[in-house]
Structures are given as C-alpha cells and as structure tokens.
Design a protein around this motif. Structure first.
Motif, mmCIF file in Angstrom:
data_model
loop_
_atom_site.group_PDB
_atom_site.id
_atom_site.type_symbol
_atom_site.label_atom_id
_atom_site.label_comp_id
_atom_site.label_asym_id
_atom_site.label_seq_id
_atom_site.Cartn_x
_atom_site.Cartn_y
_atom_site.Cartn_z
ATOM 1 N N LEU A 84 70.730 15.095 22.949
ATOM 2 C CA LEU A 84 69.740 15.597 22.001
ATOM 3 C C LEU A 84 69.528 17.093 22.176
ATOM 4 N N ARG A 115 63.422 5.236 21.697
ATOM 5 C CA ARG A 115 62.357 5.784 20.877
ATOM 6 C C ARG A 115 62.800 6.068 19.446
ATOM 7 N N LYS A 116 61.798 6.134 18.587
ATOM 8 C CA LYS A 116 62.014 6.303 17.155
ATOM 9 C C LYS A 116 62.349 7.744 16.778
ATOM 10 N N LYS A 117 61.773 8.700 17.494
ATOM 11 C CA LYS A 117 61.943 10.116 17.168
ATOM 12 C C LYS A 117 62.499 10.862 18.374
ATOM 13 N N GLN A 118 63.316 11.861 18.101
ATOM 14 C CA GLN A 118 63.870 12.661 19.195
ATOM 15 C C GLN A 118 62.769 13.342 20.003
ATOM 16 N N TYR A 166 69.309 11.145 26.447
ATOM 17 C CA TYR A 166 68.598 12.419 26.328
ATOM 18 C C TYR A 166 69.565 13.598 26.306
ATOM 19 N N GLN A 192 60.063 12.274 20.913
ATOM 20 C CA GLN A 192 59.410 11.350 21.838
ATOM 21 C C GLN A 192 60.232 11.100 23.103
ATOM 22 N N VAL A 193 61.451 11.612 23.137
ATOM 23 C CA VAL A 193 62.366 11.295 24.235
ATOM 24 C C VAL A 193 62.290 12.371 25.306
ATOM 25 N N TYR A 202 67.093 7.588 22.659
ATOM 26 C CA TYR A 202 66.745 7.796 21.251
ATOM 27 C C TYR A 202 67.531 6.824 20.390
ATOM 28 N N ASN A 203 66.821 6.040 19.576
ATOM 29 C CA ASN A 203 67.489 5.108 18.662
ATOM 30 C C ASN A 203 67.778 5.832 17.347
ATOM 31 N N ALA A 204 69.000 6.320 17.212
ATOM 32 C CA ALA A 204 69.365 7.106 16.035
ATOM 33 C C ALA A 204 69.311 6.281 14.755
#
Length: 351
Positions: free
Chosen positions: A292, A247-250, A289, A252-253, A259-261
C-alpha cells in the motif's frame, strides 16, 4: 460573444480535457510504471476423465453422472485457456504474472491446460500439491517464468481440532521474485457453505491464513503478500472481516495489517458468482501493508477488478445473467466456469 458564452465554452473544453486525462492516464502511466497482474480463477471442476482410487471423481468419467468424455474435457480446457489468454491484457501484454487456480483435480489437468490454445505461448509453469480433499480438488498456482521467479513453495494443511476426519483443501504459499522484489502469494479455497453451521469452518481456515501472514511478517515487516482464492465468504463476513482482520479502506491498515482490495467492489454490488439469484464475492484479493501507499519506487497496489466480461455471462436459460458455467445440473453447457476471475494490478517505477 458575451462573457457567459465564453465561460461556458471554456468550461466545456476544460471538462473535455479532464475527461480525456482520466481516459489516457492509465496508458500514460505505463510509460513510467511497470504494471503486473496477479489473479485467481476457480476453474469449476477441472477433472480428467479417469476414475482415480480414493477420490470421489466417479461423476467425471464417461459413464458417470456428467458423462464426462475426452471431447468434453478438451472443450473445457479450450474454454478455460481462452479466458486466461484474455486476462489483464489491457494493461499487461504478457497476461498475469501469477494466477492462482482452484478446483483442479491434479497436476495432469494443469499440464494439459497450459499446453492448450493461446496460453501455450506464455509457457506457464505450475506449482501444485495434492490435497486430502474428499472430492480430490486442489488449489495451485500458474506463473510466467519471464515475470516471476519461483524461490519456494509449501502447503499448510487444514486440520480441524474438533474433527480429525474432516478433509478439505490445503492452503498454498508460493514465494518468489516479482519486479525484482520478494513477493508471496497465498492461494485458498476455504470450506464450502452448507447452511449456517459451516461458517466456523471458514473462520478456522482464516486462522491458518492469518498464521501464514504473521509468519511472513515476522521475517519481514514490509513483506509483500497477496492472499487470494475462493473464500466461500464475502468481504464483510466474520472470517475475513474479524479473523483475518482484512480492512475495508487502505487508511485503516497499519503495519502488520491487511487490506481487502475487493471490498470496495462488493460495496458497489459487484460479485464473482451467483447462487439462487444472489450474488456473492467469494473470489477475493487481500493485500499486505507493504503493497500500500504511493511510493512507486517499490511494488505497490494500483487497482482491482472482477473479470466479468460479456462473453463470460450466460445469455439464456435457468442461469441467465450468471457466470457461464460448464453444467446446468448434469446437462453440459460448454461454458467456462461458475465463477468470474479476480485480478489485482501492481505497479512499480521503471528504472
């Protein structure tokens, strides 16, 4: 002095202090938090000069297309050692705890590399397996045994169900202890791009990576995993966005997610390589996850960067503005690599 002047002076001082705080915050944090760097670097054809049977390495021999002599090989090692010696030093005096690498011919070239220049002092140890790639290039992991304790490693082969003759790099899973916690790294170099028909090959590679991740999650739902490598795709391509579901934003995870940093860097126009004047961000860092959140009593993600320092950029010629590569065509440039390294920083409270 009037009220307006007093308020103006107050605001100037206030803004100066805020600015100073943002500058010094990372330095201040180091007194409370341990910082650990995890990186990846595509070494761009790190071959020795010998012609090995069964591997298409003939171009990288003294009589081959690249006139790959022992002297050029030594210069290549010195250049790569210089880059690695500078990685993450702003926050981590010991450099990266672990560094995934791609496009290496064999264990021997890595043994030569870790004995070269400044990084010889670090004492990097090596995790490497030979893969069936036709060109003979593999992924591997270098790690600082003072910071990371190896517990296990294995490879996951790429076996395409529709074409048993297709050969490419294995995926490498390395597990160990970082900052006193179980930690896993998956090193990738997915199939190269060659037109629109190659994307399913990388999407299949993503299913292998996702299988590894899900296996780790079944053992530990809070597993701390960094997926790194040269994906030959960008963060918003289907392989990463849909198949891996990174995912683009933390925010959203969720548990079991990724999460794609590096996606935030991609949105800012930052790339790790350039081809036909188009930048790509293939050298990604994707996190589980469990890394994060803001509970720094346990190992957590802090920041990400593409290590694109000025000395790594070509200053003239056909590839001006690109990463300073080893070759332009078959002409030796004495550069570093056609990729920039990528880094993530993890932090944990010092007890």
């Amino acid at each position: 002095m009037g009220l307006l002047s007093r308020n103006t002076n107050f605001m100037k001082k206030y803004l100066y202090c805020i600015g100073l705080l943002f500058i010094t915050l990372p330095l201040f944090a180091q007194h409370k938090l341990g910082v650990y760097a995890v990186g990846f670097y595509n070494l761009e054809n790190l071959f020795d000069t010998k012609d090995d049977e069964g591997i298409a390495d003939e171009d990288f021999t003294p009589t081959g297309a690249y006139n790959w002599t022992p002297e050029k090989y030594r210069q290549k090692l010195a250049k790569l050692s210089l880059v690695i010696s500078r990685l993450a030093r702003e926050y981590c005096p010991g450099g990266p705890a672990v560094l995934g690498v791609g496009e290496v011919e064999n264990r021997g070239v890595l043994e030569d590399l870790v004995k070269t220049g400044e990084i010889a002092k670090i004492g990097y140890e090596i995790v490497h397996y030979d893969s069936p790639d036709r060109r003979g290039i593999d992924v591997a992991l270098l790690y600082n045994p003072k910071l990371f304790r190896l517990t296990s490693s294995r490879v996951y082969p790429y076996r395409l169900p529709t074409d048993s003759t297709f050969k490419t790099r294995d995926q490498l899973l390395v597990s160990g202890i970082l900052a006193g916690e179980a930690f896993h790294v998956i090193v990738n170099h997915w199939p190269s791009r060659w037109g629109d028909k190659s994307s399913p090959l990388r999407e299949y590679a993503a299913t292998i990576t996702r299988h590894i991740v899900d296996s780790l999650y079944r053992i530990d739902p809070n597993a701390k995993i960094v997926i790194m490598g040269d994906f030959n795709d960008d963060p918003d391509d289907k392989s990463c966005r849909e198949v891996l579901n990174a995912r683009k934003k933390q925010s959203q995870v969720e548990a079991g997610g990724l999460y794609n940093a590096t996606w935030a860097l991609w949105d800012k126009g930052i790339g790790s390589l350039c081809y036909q004047d188009q930048w790509n961000l293939f050298d990604q860092q994707i996190l589980s996850y469990g890394l994060l959140g803001k509970d720094y009593s346990t190992l957590k993600f802090w920041k990400v960067e593409i290590f694109n320092r000025d000395f790594l950029i070509q200053k003239e010629g056909k590839y001006k503005g690109y990463p300073f590569r080893t070759f332009s065509g078959s002409t030796f440039q004495n550069g570093y690599s056609d990729h920039f390294p990528s880094l993530v920083y993890l932090v944990k409270e010092i007890q």
